[in-house]
Scaffold this active site. Structure first.
Site, mmCIF file in Angstrom:
data_model
loop_
_atom_site.group_PDB
_atom_site.id
_atom_site.type_symbol
_atom_site.label_atom_id
_atom_site.label_comp_id
_atom_site.label_asym_id
_atom_site.label_seq_id
_atom_site.Cartn_x
_atom_site.Cartn_y
_atom_site.Cartn_z
ATOM 1 N N LYS B 79 -6.890 38.914 54.665
ATOM 2 C CA LYS B 79 -6.840 39.509 53.323
ATOM 3 C C LYS B 79 -5.388 39.727 52.924
ATOM 4 C CE LYS B 79 -8.758 43.464 50.709
ATOM 5 N NZ LYS B 79 -9.495 44.740 50.816
ATOM 6 N N SER B 154 -13.502 45.141 47.710
ATOM 7 C CA SER B 154 -12.327 44.400 47.284
ATOM 8 C C SER B 154 -11.998 43.190 48.158
ATOM 9 C CB SER B 154 -11.120 45.326 47.266
ATOM 10 O OG SER B 154 -10.795 45.734 48.594
ATOM 11 N N SER B 178 -15.056 48.266 50.989
ATOM 12 C CA SER B 178 -14.465 46.963 50.660
ATOM 13 C C SER B 178 -14.659 45.869 51.704
ATOM 14 C CB SER B 178 -12.977 47.124 50.363
ATOM 15 O OG SER B 178 -12.799 47.692 49.098
#
Lengths: 481, 493
Positions: B79, B154, B178
Site C-alpha cells: 500500500k 482505504s 481499511s
C-alpha cells in the site's frame, strides 16, 4: 517609595547537554554545518516516530530534584500545535497537564537577603530549528531552514510571579543557571542559545493583592538584554498606568538596538495550541528506585557549598561567592583546600594569580595545566621556606605553561632559597664592602639605608636568599663592625 | 501452468523444489498485471526492475539449496502509505506526488529480510481516509468482481490486486477497517493485527492511536505466513508492544471443537443488508456444526463507535498532516506571496476534499472550548467500547460479525454523502477503538455475484484464536477458491 509594585515571573528554557536529541539518535553539535545534525525523525518526515531519550528524562529529573520539585511518577507528552517553518512537524512534542516536575523552589541571595521563589513546574519538550534569511543572487526574499537544533531536549522552568524587580529576576535567573550548570544537565551558554529567559511582567498598586495585566517578552539570550528589556517594560507600563490607561496583554519583542519593546502578537491573536496527548508515545512511568538513584548522584549544590566554605574554611562570604561561581572552580578550590589544609592561601592563589593567568589565556580552570595537586605543592614549598612568595609566582607561571610539578620546576631552575647562613653571610660581607656609603649611612642612624643593601644581596642571589635571613644577618654585620 | 493465481505457500513448495524460479513467477505476475491493470487500476507505481533483481537474488538462494524463508521470491504489493526506500510513496495524495523516502518502513526491512519481491505500490484513499478508494488523487480502483463497483477502502488497491491475481499477497493498513472492509468487498483474506503487534515506523500516520499494518492474502495460511514476517516489537516505535510473537502457522488447526463464538446482536441491526446477514449466519452455522458453541452477546456501546471514530481519528490526523506544508518535501505551490500564503495555497492545492474535511473536523474537535465536548468525550466513549469487548472476551474466544453491512457499492454511489460513506465502517471501527485483532474471510456471495466477508475479532494479542477460527471455516468451505471472472479482457498467452 514607588507607586507600583513590579511583579515578574520567568520561563527559562535550557537545552540539555545529552549526547543525542530528545526523540532520535542525532547528536547536536553547535556550529555544525546546517542540517548536518538531522535524520528523518527530527526532520519530521512522513511515517517517522519519536522514541524518548532516557537520558533526557534523567536530566530533567535531576533538575527537578536539585530544585526540590515533586517528580511526577506517571507523566506524559502532548502535542502543541502551531505552524512555523522551524517546527518540522508543525507541532511540538511538549508536556501539558502532567509535567515531569512540579512545585519546586529556588533560593538565592539578593541585596544581602535570602529570597525563595516558588517554581510552578519543569517540563521537557523538543527544541525547534531556526530560519536563516539570506540574499541569494540578488533575491532578498529567500529563507533557509537549519534543523540542527530541532529535537534537542529543552527544559522549561516556570516560576510563579514572585519576583519584584528586574534585578531580582536576574538574580533568580543566575541562581537557576548556576544549579543547572552545577548538576551538569546544561551548559547554559546564553550566547549559543542553550539558555533563554522569557519574563512576564505586570504592575499593581503597592499593597494590592490582585495581579495586573501582564506582558511577555520573548527569548532573551543575555542577562544585559534581559535587564534592559525588563527595565524598559516596567517604565512603559508605569507610563501607561500613570496616564490612566490599561496595559494590553500581549507578547513583546525587545529590540536591543532601539532599547524598546514592540508588540509581537496580542491576546486576541494568541494561538490556540490544541494540546492533546501524543499518541506516538506511551505514558512515562518513573519508579521510585530510579528517582532515588538519581538523587544519590546529585552533587552538592552551590548554596550549600558556599555555606560550607564560609563555616568550614573560614572564607569570607564574598570570596565564597566567587569560588562557587562555577562547579569546576568550586571543586578545584575544595580539593586544593583539603589537600593543603590552607584554604585561605588556596583562595588567595586561585583568585589572584591563577585567575590572572586564566583570564590572559582566555581559558577555564578545568582546561588548565594547573591542578589542585600543583597548587598544594606550591603552597608547601612556600611554607617550608624552599621558595619565597615572589619566586612562587614565577613557578606558578611555569606550571601553567608546562604542567610540571612545582618541585620539579624549582629543582630544574635552581630556585630553592638559600637558607645557609654562612653562604648568606659571605654575600652580605661582600655587599657591605662594595657599598661603604649606604653601610655608613645605616651606622650613622639612617636605618632605611638597609633596604638598598638587602636589595643588593637579593640581586646577587637572584632572589633566592631568604629575605628574613638576609635582613637578620645584615643587621648583625652592620652593628658589630 | 499459470503461477500468478497460486498462494504463497504453494509457490514456496515449487520454489523450494526448484520446479519454478522466482524470476519466472515474477514475470508471470507482471504479465497478469499488464492484462488486468488497465481495468482494475490497483497500482500507483510498479517497480519491475527492483522486483526482478529481488527475484534473481531469491533464485540464487534457492539455487544454492539454502533454507529459504517462506516468503522468499514471493511477489508482494505494498500500500502506498508504507515508506519504501528509494521508491515514491504518495499516500495517493498530490501533496506527496514527488516524495521518495530515504528510509524503509520497519515492515519493509522485515520483508526484505525474507527475500520478498516487491511488485509496486498500490492505490488507496488519500492518506487512508475513505472506504472506497475513490478519494485517491490519482485514479479509481475497480472491484475485480464487478468493475462498476468500488473495491472498498482505504486499502482498495491492495485488496483488488490480490483479488485479481495481480499480486500473490499484499500489505495494507487498517485504521477503522481499511484492511478488513476491502478484503470483504474483494473476496480475499485481510487481517488487522492487535494495535502494537506490528511496528508503525514508516507507516505514514493517519490516526496514530488506531493505525496498524496488516496483510491481504488468498487464504488464511498465507495470512499466517505474512504475520510471521511482519510482527514484533520495534525500538523505533514506542507503541509497539514487547510480546513474544508465536509461529502463527501453528494456529492453522482445522478444528472448531470447544471454540466459543459470540455473536453481538448490535451488529445485526438496521442498515445490514439481508443477504449479507444470511451469508454470515450461514457461515456461523458451519462452525457450529463443526463443534463450536455459539452464543448471542451484547456490545452495548457499538452504536457510538462511528461517531467516536470520526472525532478521534480526524483529531489525530489534523496534527499528523500538519507537516505537509511545502517547506521541506512534497508539493509546494508556485510563487506564493508570503509564508502564510504558501501554507494556504500548498495545502489547498495539495490535499483532496475528504482530507480537508477531516483536518477541519479534527481541528475543530481539539479547539479550545470544544475539546471537552468532543475529543475528551470521545476518549471516554472509546474506553466504554473497549470495556464492552473486555467483558465479552471473558465469555467467548472470538466474536463473529459481518465485515461490512453491504457488499461493494457502485462507483460514485456514496461520494456525495460523507455520512453514508462513513457508515461503511460501522462493523469495523469498534474493534479499532479497542485495538483488537480482526480478520475478514470470504463467506459467500450475494445474488449479484459480489463477495461477502465474515469478520472474526479476538482479545488483544489473541491472533492465534482468530487464525484457528478462520482456518477451520476456510478448510470446510469453498468460498476462498472462487475467483472473479476477468477472462473477457484477458489475452491468454
Amino acid at each position: 517609595m514607588e507607586k507600583y509594585e513590579t511583579v515578574i515571573g520567568l520561563e527559562i528554557h535550557a537545552e540539555l547537554c545529552t549526547e543525542s536529541k530528545l526523540f532520535c539518535h542525532c547528536a547536536y553539535i553547535f556550529g555544525a554545518l546546517a542540517n548536518d545534525c538531522t535524520c528523518p525523525v527530527c526532520l519530521g518526515m512522513p511515517g517517522t516516530l519519536p522514541v524518548i531519550n532516557k537520558r533526557a528524562l534523567e536530566f530533567a529529573i535531576r533538575a527537578g530534584l536539585a530544585i526540590g520539585c515533586e517528580i511526577t511518577v506517571d507523566s506524559k507528552f502532548d502535542r502543541k500545535n502551531y505552524f512555523y517553518p522551524d517546527l518540522p512537524k508543525n507541532y511540538q512534542i511538549s508536556q501539558y497537564d502532567l509535567p515531569l516536575c512540579k512545585n519546586g523552589q529556588v533560593t538565592f541571595e539578593f541585596e544581602g537577603e535570602r529570597r525563595t521563589v516558588a517554581l510552578r513546574r519543569i517540563h521537557l519538550e523538543e527544541d525547534a530549528g531556526k530560519s536563516v534569511h539570506a540574499e541569494v543572487t540578488g533575491d532578498a526574499t529567500r529563507s533557509f531552514m537549519d534543523f540542527n537544533r530541532a529535537g534537542v531536549p529543552l527544559l522549561e522552568i516556570v516560576s510563579e510571579p514572585e519576583l519584584h524587580s528586574p534585578e531580582e529576576a536576574i538574580a533568580y535567573c543566575r541562581a537557576v543557571k548556576e544549579i543547572l550548570e552545577y548538576i551538569g544537565v546544561s551548559d547554559c551558554n546564553m550566547e549559543e542559545g542553550s539558555l533563554r529567559c522569557e519574563p512576564n511582567i505586570s504592575l499593581r498598586p503597592r499593597g494590592s493583592q490582585e495581579l495586573g495585566t501582564r506582558t511577555e517578552i520573548k527569548n532573551k539570550n543575555s542577562f544585559q538584554e534581559l535587564i534592559d528589556a525588563m527595565e524598559y517594560e516596567v517604565k512603559r507600563q508605569t507610563r501607561i498606568l500613570d496616564a490612566g490607561g490599561e496595559v494590553v496583554q500581549e507578547t513583546l519583542l525587545f529590540d536591543a538596538a532601539t532599547g524598546r519593546t514592540v508588540a509581537m502578537r496580542g491576546k486576541e491573536e494568541a494561538d490556540d495550541y490544541r494540546y492533546f496527548p501524543e499518541p506516538d508515545l506511551v505514558h512515562v512511568q518513573i519508579d521510585a528506585e530510579w528517582i532515588e538513584e538519581i538523587q544519590l548522584t546529585l552533587p552538592e549544590l552551590p548554596a550549600a557549598r558556599r555555606k560550607r566554605f564560609i563555616t568550614d574554611y573560614g572564607i569570607s562570604p564574598e570570596n565564597a561567592e566567587f569560588l562557587t561561581g562555577t562547579r569546576q572552580l568550586a571543586e578545584f578550590f575544595d580539593e586544593a583546600a583539603q589537600l593543603s589544609g590552607e584554604p585561605t592561601a588556596c583562595a588567595n592563589w586561585i583568585m589572584g594569580d591563577l585567575m590572572r593567568l586564566l583570564n590572559t589565556a582566555d581559558s577555564d580552570i578545568h582546561e588548565s595545566n594547573v591542578t589542585p595537586a600543583h597548587l598544594n605543592e606550591l603552597i608547601q614549598l612556600i611554607d617550608n621556606a624552599t621558595i619565597s612568595g615572589k619566586i612562587a609566582k614565577s613557578v606558578l607561571d611555569d606550571v601553567f605553561e608546562t604542567g610540571k610539578m612545582p618541585k620539579q620546576i624549582v629543582a630544574e631552575k635552581g630556585l630553592a632559597q638559600i637558607t645557609d647562613t654562612s653562604e648568606i653571610e659571605t654575600i652580605v660581607l661582600q655587599v657591605v664592602e662594595e657599598h661603604p656609603g649606604p653601610a655608613q649611612d645605616y651606622r650613622d642612624g639612617t636605618k632605611k639605608a638597609i633596604g638598598f643593601l638587602v636589595g643588593q644581596v637579593m640581586r646577587a642571589t637572584r632572589g633566592k636568599a631568604n629575605p628574613q635571613l638576609v635582613n637578620q644577618i645584615l643587621t648583625q654585620v652592620l652593628s658589630t663592625e | 501452468m499459470s503461477l500468478y493465481n497460486l498462494t504463497a505457500h504453494a509457490l514456496h513448495e515449487k520454489l523450494k523444489a526448484r520446479e519454478i524460479t522466482a524470476v519466472a513467477l515474477t514475470e508471470s505476475v507482471y504479465a497478469r498485471i499488464e492484462a488486468v491493470e488497465p481495468h482494475v487500476k490497483g497500482y500507483l507505481t510498479l517497480t519491475k526492475d527492483i522486483a526482478l533483481e529481488q527475484a534473481r537474488a531469491a533464485d540464487a538462494g534457492f539455487q544454492k539449496g539454502n533454507d529459504m524463508p517462506p516468503l522468499a521470491g514471493i511477489p508482494i504489493a505494498i500500500k502506498d502509505v508504507i515508506c519504501t526506500k528509494g521508491v515514491r510513496t504518495t499516500c495517493a495524495s498530490k501533496i506527496l506526488s514527488n516524495f521518495v523516502p530515504p528510509y524503509d518502513a520497519t515492515v519493509m526491512t522485515k520483508l526484505h529480510q525474507q527475500g520478498v519481491v516487491m511488485l509496486g505500490k498500490t492505490n488507496m484513499d488519500e492518506f487512508a481516509m475513505g472506504s472506497s478508494t475513490e478519494n485517491s488523487a490519482y485514479q479509481i480502483t475497480h472491484n475485480p468482481w464487478n468493475l462498476g463497483t468500488i473495491p472498498g477502502g482505504s486499502s482498495g488497491g491492495s485488496a483488488a490486486v490480490v483479488s485479481a491475481d495481480a499480486a500473490i499477497c499484499s500489505l495494507g493498513s487498517d485504521t477503522g477497517g481499511s484492511i478488513r472492509q476491502p478484503a470483504a468487498l474483494c473476496g480475499v483474506v485481510g487481517m488487522k493485527p492487535t494495535y502494537g503487534r506490528v511496528s508503525r515506523y514508516g507507516l505514514v500516520a493517519f490516526a496514530s492511536s488506531l493505525d496498524q499494518i496488516g496483510p491481504f492474502s488468498k487464504d488464511v495460511t498465507d495470512c499466517a505466513l505474512l504475520l510471521n514476517a511482519i510482527c514484533g516489537s520495534d525500538a523505533m516505535d514506542s507503541t509497539s508492544v514487547d510480546m513474544p510473537v508465536p509461529d502463527f502457522t501453528q494456529s492453522l488447526i482445522n478444528d472448531a471443537k470447544g471454540l466459543k463464538i459470540g455473536v453481538p446482536k448490535e451488529y445485526f441491526a438496521q442498515g445490514l443488508e439481508a443477504e449479507v446477514a444470511d451469508r454470515v449466519h450461514a457461515a456461523i452455522a458451519v462452525l457450529e456444526q463443526l463443534g463450536a458453541t455459539v452464543e448471542e452477546i451484547s456490545l452495548p456501546h457499538t452504536e457510538y463507535a462511528i461517531a467516536t471514530y470520526y472525532i478521534i481519528a480526524p483529531a489525530e490526523a489534523s496534527a499528523n498532516l500538519a507537516r505537509y506544508d511545502g517547506v521541506r518535501y512534497g508539493y509546494r505551490t508556485e510563487n506564493p506571496a508570503d509564508l502564510l500564503n504558501m501554507y494556504k495555497k500548498t495545502r489547498s492545492e495539495g490535499f483532496g476534499p475528504e482530507v480537508k474535511r477531516r483536518i477541519m473536523l479534527g481541528t475543530f474537535a481539539l479547539s479550545a472550548g470544544y475539546q471537552d465536548a468532543y475529543y475528551r468525550k470521545a476518549q471516554k466513549v472509546r474506553t466504554l467500547i473497549k470495556s464492552d469487548f473486555d467483558a465479552a472476551f471473558q465469555k467467548v474466544d472470538v466474536i463473529a460479525t459481518p465485515t461490512s453491512p453491504t457488499p461493494a457499492f457502485k462507483i460514485g454511489e456514496r461520494t456525495a454523502d460523507a455520512l453514508q460513506m462513513y457508515l461503511s465502517d460501522v462493523m469495523t471501527t469498534p474493534a479499532s477503538h479497542a485495538g483488537l485483532p480482526g480478520i475478514s474471510v470470504p463467506c459467500g456471495f450475494v445474488e449479484s455475484g459480489l463477495p461477502v466477508g465474515l469478520q472474526f475479532l479476538a482479545a488483544p494479542f489473541a491472533e492465534e484464536k482468530l487464525l484457528r477460527a478462520a482456518y477451520t471455516f476456510e478448510q470446510n468451505t469453498e468460498h476462498h477458491r472462487q475467483k472473479p471472472d476477468l477472462s473477457s479482457f484477458l489475452v491468454e498467452n
